[in-house]
Motif scaffolding. Structure first.
Motif, PDB file in Angstrom:
ATOM      1  N   ILE A 159      26.323  24.589 -54.380  1.00 29.21           N
ATOM      2  CA  ILE A 159      26.940  25.813 -53.876  1.00 29.21           C
ATOM      3  C   ILE A 159      28.430  25.528 -53.738  1.00 29.21           C
ATOM      4  N   THR A 160      29.230  26.339 -54.406  1.00 28.60           N
ATOM      5  CA  THR A 160      30.678  26.117 -54.440  1.00 28.60           C
ATOM      6  C   THR A 160      31.407  27.409 -54.107  1.00 28.60           C
ATOM      7  N   THR A 161      32.495  27.289 -53.381  1.00 23.60           N
ATOM      8  CA  THR A 161      33.370  28.440 -53.142  1.00 23.60           C
ATOM      9  C   THR A 161      34.751  28.144 -53.698  1.00 23.60           C
ATOM     10  N   LEU A 162      35.356  29.168 -54.309  1.00 17.03           N
ATOM     11  CA  LEU A 162      36.734  29.087 -54.799  1.00 17.03           C
ATOM     12  C   LEU A 162      37.546  30.142 -54.065  1.00 17.03           C
ATOM     13  N   THR A 163      38.548  29.695 -53.337  1.00 20.05           N
ATOM     14  CA  THR A 163      39.360  30.588 -52.520  1.00 20.05           C
ATOM     15  C   THR A 163      40.829  30.345 -52.855  1.00 20.05           C
ATOM     16  N   PRO A 164      41.420  31.167 -53.741  1.00 19.76           N
ATOM     17  CA  PRO A 164      42.762  30.898 -54.262  1.00 19.76           C
ATOM     18  C   PRO A 164      43.858  30.786 -53.217  1.00 19.76           C
ATOM     19  N   ASP A 165      43.736  31.509 -52.092  1.00 19.50           N
ATOM     20  CA  ASP A 165      44.810  31.435 -51.099  1.00 19.50           C
ATOM     21  C   ASP A 165      44.604  30.324 -50.074  1.00 19.50           C
ATOM     22  N   ASN A 166      43.596  29.481 -50.293  1.00 22.21           N
ATOM     23  CA  ASN A 166      43.369  28.369 -49.364  1.00 22.21           C
ATOM     24  C   ASN A 166      44.528  27.376 -49.291  1.00 22.21           C
ATOM     25  N   GLU A 191      31.243  37.394 -56.806  1.00 22.74           N
ATOM     26  CA  GLU A 191      32.642  37.643 -56.453  1.00 22.74           C
ATOM     27  C   GLU A 191      32.712  38.429 -55.143  1.00 22.74           C
ATOM     28  N   HIS A 192      33.663  38.055 -54.310  1.00 20.33           N
ATOM     29  CA  HIS A 192      33.830  38.751 -53.027  1.00 20.33           C
ATOM     30  C   HIS A 192      35.313  38.806 -52.684  1.00 20.33           C
ATOM     31  N   GLY A 193      35.974  39.846 -53.166  1.00 20.65           N
ATOM     32  CA  GLY A 193      37.410  39.953 -52.951  1.00 20.65           C
ATOM     33  C   GLY A 193      38.175  39.435 -54.146  1.00 20.65           C
ATOM     34  N   PRO A 194      39.503  39.594 -54.137  1.00 18.34           N
ATOM     35  CA  PRO A 194      40.342  39.193 -55.271  1.00 18.34           C
ATOM     36  C   PRO A 194      40.212  37.701 -55.590  1.00 18.34           C
ATOM     37  N   GLN A 195      39.575  37.403 -56.717  1.00 18.11           N
ATOM     38  CA  GLN A 195      39.432  36.048 -57.252  1.00 18.11           C
ATOM     39  C   GLN A 195      38.667  35.102 -56.312  1.00 18.11           C
ATOM     40  N   ARG A 196      38.051  35.611 -55.290  1.00 20.84           N
ATOM     41  CA  ARG A 196      37.235  34.773 -54.413  1.00 20.84           C
ATOM     42  C   ARG A 196      35.807  34.760 -54.951  1.00 20.84           C
ATOM     43  N   VAL A 197      35.272  33.558 -55.096  1.00 20.87           N
ATOM     44  CA  VAL A 197      34.001  33.418 -55.793  1.00 20.87           C
ATOM     45  C   VAL A 197      33.091  32.448 -55.044  1.00 20.87           C
ATOM     46  N   LEU A 198      31.817  32.783 -54.996  1.00 15.49           N
ATOM     47  CA  LEU A 198      30.783  31.843 -54.580  1.00 15.49           C
ATOM     48  C   LEU A 198      29.892  31.597 -55.785  1.00 15.49           C
ATOM     49  N   GLY A 243      40.885  26.675 -68.915  1.00 18.07           N
ATOM     50  CA  GLY A 243      41.514  27.539 -67.930  1.00 18.07           C
ATOM     51  C   GLY A 243      40.511  28.157 -66.977  1.00 18.07           C
ATOM     52  N   THR A 244      40.874  29.307 -66.430  1.00 19.15           N
ATOM     53  CA  THR A 244      40.106  29.879 -65.330  1.00 19.15           C
ATOM     54  C   THR A 244      39.077  30.927 -65.749  1.00 19.15           C
ATOM     55  N   HIS A 245      39.020  31.266 -67.056  1.00 20.34           N
ATOM     56  CA  HIS A 245      37.988  32.203 -67.496  1.00 20.34           C
ATOM     57  C   HIS A 245      37.672  31.932 -68.976  1.00 20.34           C
ATOM     58  N   PRO A 246      36.610  32.524 -69.523  1.00 15.91           N
ATOM     59  CA  PRO A 246      36.135  32.150 -70.864  1.00 15.91           C
ATOM     60  C   PRO A 246      37.107  32.353 -72.011  1.00 15.91           C
ATOM     61  N   ASP A 247      38.144  33.177 -71.837  1.00 14.27           N
ATOM     62  CA  ASP A 247      39.096  33.379 -72.929  1.00 14.27           C
ATOM     63  C   ASP A 247      40.445  32.706 -72.677  1.00 14.27           C
ATOM     64  N   ALA A 248      40.560  31.975 -71.582  1.00 13.23           N
ATOM     65  CA  ALA A 248      41.792  31.234 -71.310  1.00 13.23           C
ATOM     66  C   ALA A 248      41.916  30.077 -72.297  1.00 13.23           C
ATOM     67  N   ILE A 249      43.161  29.785 -72.687  1.00 11.82           N
ATOM     68  CA  ILE A 249      43.403  28.771 -73.717  1.00 11.82           C
ATOM     69  C   ILE A 249      44.466  27.786 -73.241  1.00 11.82           C
ATOM     70  N   ARG A 273      46.840  27.967 -46.669  1.00 10.63           N
ATOM     71  CA  ARG A 273      46.321  27.662 -45.338  1.00 10.63           C
ATOM     72  C   ARG A 273      46.277  26.163 -45.070  1.00 10.63           C
ATOM     73  N   GLY A 274      46.639  25.384 -46.081  1.00 10.61           N
ATOM     74  CA  GLY A 274      46.520  23.941 -45.949  1.00 10.61           C
ATOM     75  C   GLY A 274      45.111  23.455 -46.187  1.00 10.61           C
ATOM     76  N   LEU A 275      44.300  24.276 -46.902  1.00 13.23           N
ATOM     77  CA  LEU A 275      42.911  23.932 -47.182  1.00 13.23           C
ATOM     78  C   LEU A 275      42.705  23.773 -48.686  1.00 13.23           C
ATOM     79  N   PRO A 276      41.682  23.003 -49.105  1.00 11.79           N
ATOM     80  CA  PRO A 276      41.400  22.851 -50.539  1.00 11.79           C
ATOM     81  C   PRO A 276      40.983  24.170 -51.181  1.00 11.79           C
ATOM     82  N   LEU A 277      41.287  24.290 -52.461  1.00 15.01           N
ATOM     83  CA  LEU A 277      40.882  25.454 -53.243  1.00 15.01           C
ATOM     84  C   LEU A 277      39.358  25.557 -53.313  1.00 15.01           C
ATOM     85  N   ILE A 278      38.695  24.405 -53.447  1.00 14.30           N
ATOM     86  CA  ILE A 278      37.249  24.370 -53.667  1.00 14.30           C
ATOM     87  C   ILE A 278      36.556  23.687 -52.497  1.00 14.30           C
ATOM     88  N   HIS A 279      35.493  24.305 -52.010  1.00 20.73           N
ATOM     89  CA  HIS A 279      34.583  23.678 -51.067  1.00 20.73           C
ATOM     90  C   HIS A 279      33.185  23.744 -51.668  1.00 20.73           C
TER      91      HIS A 279
END
Length: 318
Positions: free
Chosen positions: A70-77, A46-53, A229-235, A80-86
Motif C-alpha cells: 500500500i503506497t501513497t503519493l502526495t506531491p505537496d508533502n 486518486e483522491h485530489g490533485p495528483q494524490r494517489v493511493l 516519468g510520472t505517467h504511461p506517455d511520459a518520456i 511539509r518536510g515529509l517524503p513524497l511516498i509513504h
C-alpha cells in the motif's frame, strides 16, 4: 504465535542486503519470463490533485509467498518536510496464511527499483565499466547509484539535475558514502553528463513527452537504465535510441501498457513487439547484449516488491 517481523529502512541498508535483493530479483524474472509466475495490475485510487493511493498485490508461487504493498503519493508533502511516498509491504506465507513481515514500503520501492537497474547493468555491461552518468538527484537517483555500484566498481559519477543545489548535495553524498574514492562531477547539462559514459541512469519526475536525453548523446555500446516519468506517455529518453538498441523490459505486456519510450517507439515503427527482451531472458543467457547499446525501460511491478521483500526478510533472519 509470534507476530510479523518489522523491517525498517535502516534494516534494509548495506551492500550485502542489496546484492541479495538483486540476485533474488534475477531468480524471479526467470520465473516471470517462463510464465511460472505473474504480476497483477495494481489498483490506483486518486483522491485530489495528483494524490494517489496504490494497492499492489502479487504471489510468487515458487517461493511460497505473496505480498501486498500500500503506497501513497502526495506531491505537496516535500513542502511539509515529509517524503513524497509513504507505504508498507506485508509479506505473507502462502502455506499458513500468516503475515511474516511488514516492511517500509517507500524504502523497499527505492531499493527494488535500483536493484532492477543493477540486474540489467550486470548483464548488459562489461565487467570493467566504471563511469556512471545520472540524470536526476532525488531518492531514486540515490538508489540507482548504490545499486549500480554494487555490481560494478564505479570510479566516476557525473550528475545533472535541473536544480543545481540538489545535484551538489547529491554529489557530496556520493563522495561521502562511497566505499572507495570516487570522482564526482556536477554537470551543467544532461548532454555533458552522459558524454562517453558506459552506464547511464535517468530518474526524473518528468510528465512531458519531450525527452530529457537525446539519442545521439549516448555513446555506442552504452547501457541506459530508464526509470520513467510520472505517467504511461511520459518520456525521459528519445525513442529513436531504442531503434538500434537491445531493448530490455521487465515484462512485454507491462512495457507496452506503461513505458512511454516503448509505446512511442512501437507507434513510430522504430521497433516491433518481438524486439522487446524480457529481463529473465538476459539472466538465463537466452539474450545477450554483446557490446551493443542497450536500454532498460522499467515500469515497476508488484512481483518485484514480493521478491525484494523475500530477500530482505531472509536477510533479517526471517
Amino acid at each position: 504465535m509470534t507476530g510479523p517481523v518489522t523491517v525498517t529502512a535502516a534494516g534494509m541498508a548495506g551492500s550485502r542486503r542489496l546484492i541479495r535483493v538483486i540476485d533474488t530479483l534475477g531468480e524471479m524474472f526467470v520465473d516471470l519470463a517462463a510464465g511460472r509466475t505473474r504480476s497483477p495490475a495494481r489498483t490506483v485510487l486518486e483522491h485530489g490533485p495528483q494524490r494517489v493511493l496504490l494497492v499492489s498485490p502479487a504471489i510468487w508461487e515458487q517461493r511460497g509467498v505473496g505480498s501486498v504493498k500500500i503506497t501513497t503519493l502526495t506531491p505537496d508533502n516535500p513542502e511539509r518536510g515529509l517524503p513524497l511516498i509513504h507505504g508498507v509491504v506485508a509479506l505473507t506465507d502462502l502455506t499458513t496464511g500468516q503475515i511474516t513481515a511488514l516492511l517500509d514500503g517507500a524504502e523497499l520501492t527505492a531499493i527494488r527499483t535500483g536493484a532492477v537497474a543493477a540486474l540489467a547493468t550486470r548483464w548488459c555491461t562489461a565487467d570493467d565499466a566504471d563511469d556512471l552518468a545520472v540524470i536526476g538527484a532525488g531518492v531514486q537517483a540515490r538508489s540507482l547509484v548504490r545499486a549500480v555500484a554494487a555490481v560494478r566498481r564505479i570510479r566516476a559519477v557525473r550528475i545533472f539535475s535541473r536544480t543545481r543545489s540538489r545535484a551538489e548535495e547529491f554529489a557530496d553524498e556520493v563522495r561521502d558514502t562511497a566505499p572507495h574514492p570516487v570522482r564526482v562531477e556536477v554537470c551543467d547539462t544532461a548532454r555533458a553528463a552522459v558524454r562517453d559514459a558506459p552506464i547511464i541512469c535517468t530518474a526524473t519526475s518528468t510528465s512531458a513527452d519531450r525527452p530529457v536525453l537525446a539519442a545521439d548523446w549516448v555513446a555506442s555500446g552504452a547501457h541506459v537504465n530508464v526509470i520513467g516519468g510520472t505517467h504511461p506517455d511520459a518520456i525521459e529518453v528519445e525513442p529513436a535510441l531504442l531503434a538500434d538498441a537491445v531493448v530490455v523490459v521487465e515484462d512485454r505486456t507491462a512495457a507496452r501498457d506503461g513505458a512511454g519510450e516503448v509505446r512511442a517507439a512501437l507507434a513510430a515503427g522504430l521497433i516491433r513487439p518481438d524486439d522487446l527482451c524480457e529481463l529473465g531472458a538476459l539472466v538465463t543467457g537466452e539474450v545477450r547484449a554483446g557490446g551493443r547499446t542497450s536500454v532498460l525501460r522499467t515500469v515497476g511491478m508488484a512481483i518485484e516488491d514480493t521478491a525484494a521483500a523475500v530477500a530482505l526478510h531472509e536477510a533479517a533472519g526471517g
